[in-house]
Design a protein around this motif. Structure first.
Motif, PDB file in Angstrom:
ATOM      1  N   LYS A 177     -10.958  24.772 -22.163  1.00 34.08           N
ATOM      2  CA  LYS A 177     -12.141  24.076 -21.643  1.00 34.08           C
ATOM      3  C   LYS A 177     -13.428  24.700 -22.173  1.00 34.08           C
ATOM      4  N   THR A 178     -13.394  25.994 -22.405  1.00 32.61           N
ATOM      5  CA  THR A 178     -14.574  26.705 -22.887  1.00 32.61           C
ATOM      6  C   THR A 178     -14.677  26.719 -24.408  1.00 32.61           C
ATOM      7  N   ASN A 179     -13.547  26.769 -25.104  1.00 32.73           N
ATOM      8  CA  ASN A 179     -13.556  27.074 -26.529  1.00 32.73           C
ATOM      9  C   ASN A 179     -13.030  25.994 -27.452  1.00 32.73           C
ATOM     10  N   ASN A 180     -12.343  25.001 -26.941  1.00 35.11           N
ATOM     11  CA  ASN A 180     -11.752  24.004 -27.824  1.00 35.11           C
ATOM     12  C   ASN A 180     -12.858  23.121 -28.415  1.00 35.11           C
ATOM     13  N   PRO A 181     -13.013  23.087 -29.751  1.00 36.20           N
ATOM     14  CA  PRO A 181     -14.118  22.350 -30.337  1.00 36.20           C
ATOM     15  C   PRO A 181     -13.906  20.835 -30.374  1.00 36.20           C
ATOM     16  N   TYR A 182     -12.683  20.392 -30.112  1.00 37.01           N
ATOM     17  CA  TYR A 182     -12.381  18.976 -30.230  1.00 37.01           C
ATOM     18  C   TYR A 182     -12.587  18.200 -28.933  1.00 37.01           C
TER      19      TYR A 182
ATOM     20  N   SER B 216       2.936  21.450 -23.179  1.00 38.69           N
ATOM     21  CA  SER B 216       2.057  20.336 -23.530  1.00 38.69           C
ATOM     22  C   SER B 216       2.487  19.570 -24.767  1.00 38.69           C
ATOM     23  N   GLY B 217       3.600  19.932 -25.395  1.00 34.39           N
ATOM     24  CA  GLY B 217       3.988  19.226 -26.607  1.00 34.39           C
ATOM     25  C   GLY B 217       2.887  19.283 -27.649  1.00 34.39           C
ATOM     26  N   ASP B 218       2.639  18.150 -28.303  1.00 34.01           N
ATOM     27  CA  ASP B 218       1.605  18.102 -29.344  1.00 34.01           C
ATOM     28  C   ASP B 218       0.326  17.445 -28.842  1.00 34.01           C
ATOM     29  N   VAL B 219       0.032  17.620 -27.562  1.00 30.43           N
ATOM     30  CA  VAL B 219      -1.202  17.069 -26.988  1.00 30.43           C
ATOM     31  C   VAL B 219      -2.335  18.080 -27.106  1.00 30.43           C
ATOM     32  N   LEU B 220      -2.127  19.275 -26.577  1.00 26.99           N
ATOM     33  CA  LEU B 220      -3.166  20.309 -26.552  1.00 26.99           C
ATOM     34  C   LEU B 220      -2.616  21.591 -27.167  1.00 26.99           C
ATOM     35  N   PHE B 221      -3.360  22.117 -28.145  1.00 26.60           N
ATOM     36  CA  PHE B 221      -3.032  23.383 -28.784  1.00 26.60           C
ATOM     37  C   PHE B 221      -4.139  24.395 -28.527  1.00 26.60           C
ATOM     38  N   ARG B 222      -3.891  25.631 -28.935  1.00 29.47           N
ATOM     39  CA  ARG B 222      -4.954  26.643 -28.874  1.00 29.47           C
ATOM     40  C   ARG B 222      -6.038  26.284 -29.885  1.00 29.47           C
ATOM     41  N   ILE B 223      -7.222  25.980 -29.367  1.00 24.37           N
ATOM     42  CA  ILE B 223      -8.406  25.604 -30.148  1.00 24.37           C
ATOM     43  C   ILE B 223      -8.117  24.407 -31.049  1.00 24.37           C
ATOM     44  N   SER B 224      -7.270  23.505 -30.615  1.00 27.25           N
ATOM     45  CA  SER B 224      -6.987  22.302 -31.391  1.00 27.25           C
ATOM     46  C   SER B 224      -6.337  21.265 -30.487  1.00 27.25           C
ATOM     47  N   VAL B 225      -6.129  20.081 -31.041  1.00 22.64           N
ATOM     48  CA  VAL B 225      -5.463  18.997 -30.323  1.00 22.64           C
ATOM     49  C   VAL B 225      -4.484  18.318 -31.279  1.00 22.64           C
ATOM     50  N   GLY B 226      -3.617  17.479 -30.733  1.00 17.31           N
ATOM     51  CA  GLY B 226      -2.641  16.787 -31.548  1.00 17.31           C
ATOM     52  C   GLY B 226      -3.264  15.738 -32.443  1.00 17.31           C
ATOM     53  N   ARG B 227      -2.628  15.507 -33.571  1.00 14.76           N
ATOM     54  CA  ARG B 227      -3.111  14.468 -34.486  1.00 14.76           C
ATOM     55  C   ARG B 227      -2.839  13.088 -33.888  1.00 14.76           C
TER      56      ARG B 227
ATOM     57  N   GLY C  12       2.277  26.704 -32.595  1.00 20.44           N
ATOM     58  CA  GLY C  12       1.272  27.748 -32.477  1.00 20.44           C
ATOM     59  C   GLY C  12       1.366  28.543 -31.188  1.00 20.44           C
ATOM     60  N   PRO C  13       0.369  29.435 -30.981  1.00 18.79           N
ATOM     61  CA  PRO C  13       0.415  30.360 -29.842  1.00 18.79           C
ATOM     62  C   PRO C  13       0.049  29.697 -28.528  1.00 18.79           C
ATOM     63  N   LYS C  14       0.432  30.344 -27.446  1.00 21.59           N
ATOM     64  CA  LYS C  14       0.085  29.845 -26.119  1.00 21.59           C
ATOM     65  C   LYS C  14      -1.398  30.076 -25.853  1.00 21.59           C
ATOM     66  N   THR C  15      -1.909  29.411 -24.833  1.00 23.06           N
ATOM     67  CA  THR C  15      -3.311  29.519 -24.464  1.00 23.06           C
ATOM     68  C   THR C  15      -3.418  29.271 -22.962  1.00 23.06           C
ATOM     69  N   THR C  16      -4.609  29.050 -22.458  1.00 20.17           N
ATOM     70  CA  THR C  16      -4.792  28.684 -21.058  1.00 20.17           C
ATOM     71  C   THR C  16      -5.727  27.486 -20.959  1.00 20.17           C
TER      72      THR C  16
ATOM     73  N   ASN D 155      -8.421  11.145 -23.300  1.00 20.54           N
ATOM     74  CA  ASN D 155      -8.288  10.805 -21.882  1.00 20.54           C
ATOM     75  C   ASN D 155      -7.182  11.625 -21.223  1.00 20.54           C
ATOM     76  N   SER D 156      -6.095  11.849 -21.946  1.00 24.98           N
ATOM     77  CA  SER D 156      -4.990  12.654 -21.399  1.00 24.98           C
ATOM     78  C   SER D 156      -5.444  14.085 -21.143  1.00 24.98           C
ATOM     79  N   ILE D 157      -6.187  14.646 -22.090  1.00 22.50           N
ATOM     80  CA  ILE D 157      -6.619  16.034 -21.954  1.00 22.50           C
ATOM     81  C   ILE D 157      -7.675  16.170 -20.869  1.00 22.50           C
ATOM     82  N   ARG D 158      -8.717  15.351 -20.948  1.00 17.27           N
ATOM     83  CA  ARG D 158      -9.806  15.469 -19.965  1.00 17.27           C
ATOM     84  C   ARG D 158      -9.365  15.007 -18.576  1.00 17.27           C
ATOM     85  N   GLY D 159      -8.631  13.921 -18.525  1.00 14.11           N
ATOM     86  CA  GLY D 159      -8.314  13.308 -17.243  1.00 14.11           C
ATOM     87  C   GLY D 159      -7.138  13.925 -16.517  1.00 14.11           C
ATOM     88  N   LYS D 160      -6.291  14.645 -17.248  1.00 13.03           N
ATOM     89  CA  LYS D 160      -5.093  15.226 -16.613  1.00 13.03           C
ATOM     90  C   LYS D 160      -5.003  16.736 -16.835  1.00 13.03           C
ATOM     91  N   LEU D 161      -4.958  17.167 -18.082  1.00 11.42           N
ATOM     92  CA  LEU D 161      -4.720  18.589 -18.331  1.00 11.42           C
ATOM     93  C   LEU D 161      -5.904  19.456 -17.928  1.00 11.42           C
TER      94      LEU D 161
END
Length: 208
Positions: A201-206, A148-159, A192-196, A172-178
């Motif tokens: 969808k359950t835990n990312n606060p952003y 995912s590059g710097d789009v989606l991280f574990r419990i975070s998103v890209g700046r 950072g670490p890998k995730t799923t 839109n990229s995260i909700r509409g595609k990932l």
């Protein structure tokens, strides 16, 4: 099944991924970052079919030219960032001079686009254009593995405060595609670490 090795490179600890298929003598690299010596030692004796770039910020491209020259392999990058490899003012290496010298490399051999299917190392990698962190950010999906590059991280998103970033596009990229991918898809981010997908969808606060 992919064999995935992670290398945390450079002062920003950027994740570079070395990926092999059934033929363990062939591999691809995603985002060879700065100070790539550990990765270069590891690929001795391997045929590198391609370097795939999720985007062209300096911390993700620092090792591109050294590895390309060493292995005579092509580089793939989204067309919206085609001139970032050659321009330190665009890839951020001028702005962050305290952590990086100016980085310039030759243009990518191939351009990436939404919906493309890349046949590499005996597998198919689907290209998702996922802008927001940068205009040409892409994510690569192979089976249940997402890079995912710097789009989606574990419990975070890209700046989104860097040139060309846009918060609305990122969400839109995260909700509409990932987030439309199956929950069991493993996410290999740029830092950072890998995730799923399901965990995010359950835990990312952003973005939910």
């Amino acid at each position: 099944m992919l064999k995935i090795e992670t290398f945390s490179l450079g002062p920003l600890q950027t994740n570079a991924y070395l990926i092999r298929g059934e033929d363990e003598g062939k591999a691809i690299i995603i985002d060879p970052g700065m100070n790539p010596a550990p990765l270069i030692r590891r690929i001795e004796g391997l045929e590198i079919e391609a370097i795939l770039l999720t985007h062209a910020h300096f911390d993700h491209i620092g090792g591109v030219d050294e590895i390309r020259r060493l292995k005579q392999c092509p580089v793939y990058l989204h067309s919206l960032e085609s001139d970032w490899l050659t321009t330190p003012g665009l890839n951020g290496s001028l702005r962050w001079s305290e952590v990086s010298p100016p980085i310039e490399s030759s243009p990518a051999e191939y351009e990436l686009a939404e919906g493309q299917k890349l046949k590499l190392i005996g597998h198919e990698f689907a290209v998702y254009h996922t802008p927001g962190h940068s205009p040409g950010s892409v994510s690569f999906l192979c089976g249940n593995d997402l890079f995912s590059g710097d789009v989606l991280f574990r419990i975070s998103v890209g700046r989104t405060d860097l040139p060309g970033g846009r918060e609305a596009d990122l969400y839109n990229s995260i909700r509409g595609k990932l987030y439309r991918l199956p929950d069991e898809v493993t996410v290999y981010p740029g830092h950072g670490p890998k995730t799923t997908i399901g965990f995010e969808k359950t835990n990312n606060p952003y973005v939910s």
